[in-house]
Scaffold this motif. Structure first.
Motif, PDB file in Angstrom:
ATOM      1  N   LEU A   1     -10.186  -0.023  -2.511  1.00  0.00           N
ATOM      2  CA  LEU A   1      -9.358  -1.223  -2.430  1.00  0.00           C
ATOM      3  C   LEU A   1     -10.180  -2.451  -2.104  1.00  0.00           C
ATOM      4  CD1 LEU A   1      -6.097   0.033  -0.752  1.00  0.00           C
ATOM      5  CD2 LEU A   1      -6.523  -0.503  -3.134  1.00  0.00           C
TER       6      LEU A   1
ATOM      7  N   ASN B   1      -3.997  -3.307   2.373  1.00  0.00           N
ATOM      8  CA  ASN B   1      -5.035  -2.281   2.379  1.00  0.00           C
ATOM      9  C   ASN B   1      -4.863  -1.467   3.653  1.00  0.00           C
ATOM     10  OD1 ASN B   1      -7.300  -0.712   2.262  1.00  0.00           O
ATOM     11  ND2 ASN B   1      -8.736  -2.408   1.990  1.00  0.00           N
TER      12      ASN B   1
ATOM     13  N   TYR C   1      -1.974  -0.955  -7.499  1.00  0.00           N
ATOM     14  CA  TYR C   1      -2.898  -2.089  -7.394  1.00  0.00           C
ATOM     15  C   TYR C   1      -3.337  -2.529  -8.789  1.00  0.00           C
ATOM     16  CZ  TYR C   1      -2.973  -0.695  -2.534  1.00  0.00           C
ATOM     17  OH  TYR C   1      -2.602  -0.385  -1.260  1.00  0.00           O
TER      18      TYR C   1
ATOM     19  N   GLY D   1       0.811  -1.211   0.000  1.00  0.00           N
ATOM     20  CA  GLY D   1       0.000   0.000   0.000  1.00  0.00           C
ATOM     21  C   GLY D   1       0.838   1.252   0.000  1.00  0.00           C
TER      22      GLY D   1
END
Length: 89
Positions: free
Chosen positions: A86, A77, A58, A51
């Motif tokens: 997400l 996440n 992503y 992240g």
């Protein structure tokens, strides 16, 4: 007077040592940080997406999986289940 000359000499040697170490660290580190080696992708067991700011990473992880580089995508996440974007992935 002799003790001040000795103290100055010690300080001078210490500065010289620290400068030499710093120069060595810079000289050795330049190839790793300025021109890092970039390997081409190869098949893996999983693609890990860490992240951070933005969501492009992503999307890239999913694209790599769709291209067949790995069967699984593991994504962090940091926002938790409250992060709708997400959770959607």
């Amino acid at each position: 007077m002799a003790s001040t000359d000795r103290a100055r000499s010690r300080v001078g040697r210490r500065i010289l040592r620290v400068s030499a170490i710093l120069l060595l660290v810079i000289a050795v580190g330049i190839p790793f940080y300025v021109c890092p080696q970039a390997d081409s992708p190869r098949h893996a067991d999983a693609i890990f997406v860490l992240g951070g700011y933005g969501f492009e990473r992503y999307r890239l992880g999913l694209e790599l999986a769709q291209q067949g580089w790995a069967d699984r995508v593991v994504a962090s996440n940091p926002g938790g289940p409250d992060n709708a974007r997400l959770t959607w992935y």
